[in-house]
Design a protein around this motif. Structure first.
Motif, PDB file in Angstrom:
ATOM      1  N   MET A   1      14.508 -38.491 -57.395  1.00  0.00           N
ATOM      2  CA  MET A   1      14.489 -37.234 -56.656  1.00  0.00           C
ATOM      3  C   MET A   1      13.873 -37.466 -55.285  1.00  0.00           C
ATOM      4  SD  MET A   1      13.354 -34.413 -59.511  1.00  0.00           S
ATOM      5  CE  MET A   1      11.747 -35.144 -59.752  1.00  0.00           C
ATOM      6  N   LYS A   2      14.510 -36.976 -54.231  1.00  0.00           N
ATOM      7  CA  LYS A   2      14.014 -37.105 -52.877  1.00  0.00           C
ATOM      8  C   LYS A   2      13.239 -35.850 -52.483  1.00  0.00           C
ATOM      9  CE  LYS A   2      17.716 -40.173 -51.358  1.00  0.00           C
ATOM     10  NZ  LYS A   2      18.809 -40.376 -50.377  1.00  0.00           N
ATOM     11  N   VAL A   3      12.142 -36.044 -51.804  1.00  0.00           N
ATOM     12  CA  VAL A   3      11.279 -34.943 -51.413  1.00  0.00           C
ATOM     13  C   VAL A   3      11.175 -34.897 -49.899  1.00  0.00           C
ATOM     14  CG1 VAL A   3       8.986 -33.934 -51.647  1.00  0.00           C
ATOM     15  CG2 VAL A   3       9.947 -35.296 -53.501  1.00  0.00           C
ATOM     16  N   ASN A   4      11.236 -33.706 -49.330  1.00  0.00           N
ATOM     17  CA  ASN A   4      11.071 -33.528 -47.896  1.00  0.00           C
ATOM     18  C   ASN A   4       9.581 -33.500 -47.581  1.00  0.00           C
ATOM     19  OD1 ASN A   4      11.145 -32.925 -45.212  1.00  0.00           O
ATOM     20  ND2 ASN A   4      11.997 -30.856 -45.465  1.00  0.00           N
ATOM     21  N   VAL A   5       9.024 -34.685 -47.352  1.00  0.00           N
ATOM     22  CA  VAL A   5       7.582 -34.778 -47.142  1.00  0.00           C
ATOM     23  C   VAL A   5       7.173 -34.284 -45.762  1.00  0.00           C
ATOM     24  CG1 VAL A   5       7.327 -36.667 -48.757  1.00  0.00           C
ATOM     25  CG2 VAL A   5       7.801 -37.174 -46.371  1.00  0.00           C
ATOM     26  N   HIS A   6       8.117 -34.005 -44.905  1.00  0.00           N
ATOM     27  CA  HIS A   6       7.785 -33.561 -43.560  1.00  0.00           C
ATOM     28  C   HIS A   6       7.535 -32.055 -43.480  1.00  0.00           C
ATOM     29  CE1 HIS A   6       8.747 -37.546 -42.160  1.00  0.00           C
ATOM     30  NE2 HIS A   6       9.945 -37.463 -42.693  1.00  0.00           N
ATOM     31  N   ASP A   7       7.849 -31.317 -44.520  1.00  0.00           N
ATOM     32  CA  ASP A   7       7.632 -29.885 -44.534  1.00  0.00           C
ATOM     33  C   ASP A   7       6.186 -29.608 -44.921  1.00  0.00           C
ATOM     34  OD1 ASP A   7       7.549 -27.162 -44.845  1.00  0.00           O
ATOM     35  OD2 ASP A   7       9.457 -27.041 -45.932  1.00  0.00           O
ATOM     36  N   PRO A   8       5.338 -29.136 -43.990  1.00  0.00           N
ATOM     37  CA  PRO A   8       3.917 -28.937 -44.304  1.00  0.00           C
ATOM     38  C   PRO A   8       3.690 -27.861 -45.351  1.00  0.00           C
ATOM     39  CG  PRO A   8       4.464 -27.940 -42.185  1.00  0.00           C
ATOM     40  CD  PRO A   8       5.669 -28.732 -42.618  1.00  0.00           C
ATOM     41  N   ARG A   9       4.668 -27.003 -45.549  1.00  0.00           N
ATOM     42  CA  ARG A   9       4.523 -25.963 -46.555  1.00  0.00           C
ATOM     43  C   ARG A   9       4.772 -26.497 -47.967  1.00  0.00           C
ATOM     44  NH1 ARG A   9       8.945 -21.923 -45.075  1.00  0.00           N
ATOM     45  NH2 ARG A   9      10.026 -23.933 -44.915  1.00  0.00           N
ATOM     46  N   GLY A  10       5.230 -27.726 -48.079  1.00  0.00           N
ATOM     47  CA  GLY A  10       5.571 -28.268 -49.376  1.00  0.00           C
ATOM     48  C   GLY A  10       6.980 -27.875 -49.781  1.00  0.00           C
ATOM     49  N   GLU A  11       7.320 -28.135 -51.017  1.00  0.00           N
ATOM     50  CA  GLU A  11       8.665 -27.878 -51.520  1.00  0.00           C
ATOM     51  C   GLU A  11       8.617 -26.829 -52.612  1.00  0.00           C
ATOM     52  OE1 GLU A  11      12.573 -30.393 -52.968  1.00  0.00           O
ATOM     53  OE2 GLU A  11      10.591 -31.312 -53.024  1.00  0.00           O
TER      54      GLU A  11
END
Length: 302
Positions: A1-11
């Protein structure tokens, strides 16, 4: 699973759960397992809290997602869910389990229910304390359930495996069950002929019938699965004989077995000397347990 680690709000938790469900497509209940793993990690095991959080749009940090992904990957490799969480539900209880101990199954709860039907009335009318033993106790599931329902009974549990014993002890000692580490076929010689009930889920699978589920085939200990002999009846036969020795006249014996062994177990119980025997069927109408009673001595004629 890929996670958008650049989103400071989290996923969003809902998105993480959806991906986990897809990753677990090969397990029997992917969505349930995905939720239970997340609940274990993030919500103290509460699936309802998890579901509410997902509905409300709660977000997870990248660190939380990474930790969760690691658990999902283990489950995707068919490691038992109960080994990952460290616990298994059984008859209103949560039992400690892990590598080296047999994970209790829901069908064994039927054995507990049948035993309670017989033993609960005896508890109410008995002048003395009921004495019950669970042979081949494994995690201690049967003994724990019986003791939790019949707190005034004197309950014993016998287990041989050194790998299983730490879990058995953790599950049984808080309840006051007497745990004996030893061979079920020879343990408690000083108490022979004193038990009101002997209960057992012994190893009984024939060696050719390797479980289809990888969780059982690869992770349940062989000594808890395979009963010995071509028909798997070697250990059940020995347990039935030992139960007869341990019981008082009129005492109850219940044993779990394979659904293909109903006739063999019926013949076994008759041969050992039990009477009043009958099968207990599961929710699919398959024979999963057999019941017998040690005969009472005949009353002398006047």
């Amino acid at each position: 699973m890929k996670v958008n680690v650049h989103d400071p709000r989290g996923e969003e938790l809902a998105q993480v759960l959806a991906r986990a469900t897809a990753a677990l497509a090969q397990v029997p209940s992917p969505r349930v397992d995905a939720e239970l793993l997340a609940a274990h990690l993030l919500y103290d095991g509460s699936r309802s809290r998890l579901q509410h959080a997902a509905l409300m749009g709660e977000r997870l940090t990248p660190e939380q997602v990474a930790e969760y992904e690691a658990l999902v990957a283990r489950r995707a490799c068919r490691e038992p869910l109960q080994h990952i969480t460290g616990s298994a539900p059984f008859y209103r209880l949560e039992l400690a389990v892990g590598p080296g101990v047999f994970v209790p199954r829901p069908e064994t709860e039927l054995l507990v229910e049948e035993a309670l039907k017989v033993l609960a009335p005896r508890t109410n009318s008995a002048t003395g304390q009921l004495r019950i033993v669970d042979l081949c106790t494994g995690s201690g599931a049967i003994a724990a359930a019986i003791k939790s329902e019949l707190p005034n009974a004197q309950v014993f549990a016998v287990e041989l495996s050194e790998d299983a014993i730490p879990y058995t002890r953790k599950n049984l000692e808080p309840l006051g069950v007497h745990l004996v580490q030893g061979d079920a076929l020879t343990a408690l010689p000083e108490l022979a002929g004193t038990f009101d009930a002997v209960l057992s889920n012994p190893p009984y699978i024939p060696p050719a019938n390797v479980p289809a589920d990888p969780e059982a085939a690869l992770h349940d200990p062989d000594m808890a699965l395979y009963g010995g002999g071509e028909d798997g009846m070697q250990m059940p036969s020995a347990i039935a004989a030992r139960a007869f020795e341990l019981l008082i006249p009129g005492g109850l014996f219940i044993m779990e077995h394979d659904d293909t062994q109903e006739d063999a177990v019926a013949e076994l119980l008759a041969r050992v000397g039990f009477e009043g025997c009958y099968p207990v069927r599961d929710l699919n109408n398959r024979p999963r347990h057999s019941v017998g009673y040690k005969p009472r001595p005949l009353e002398p004629l006047d």
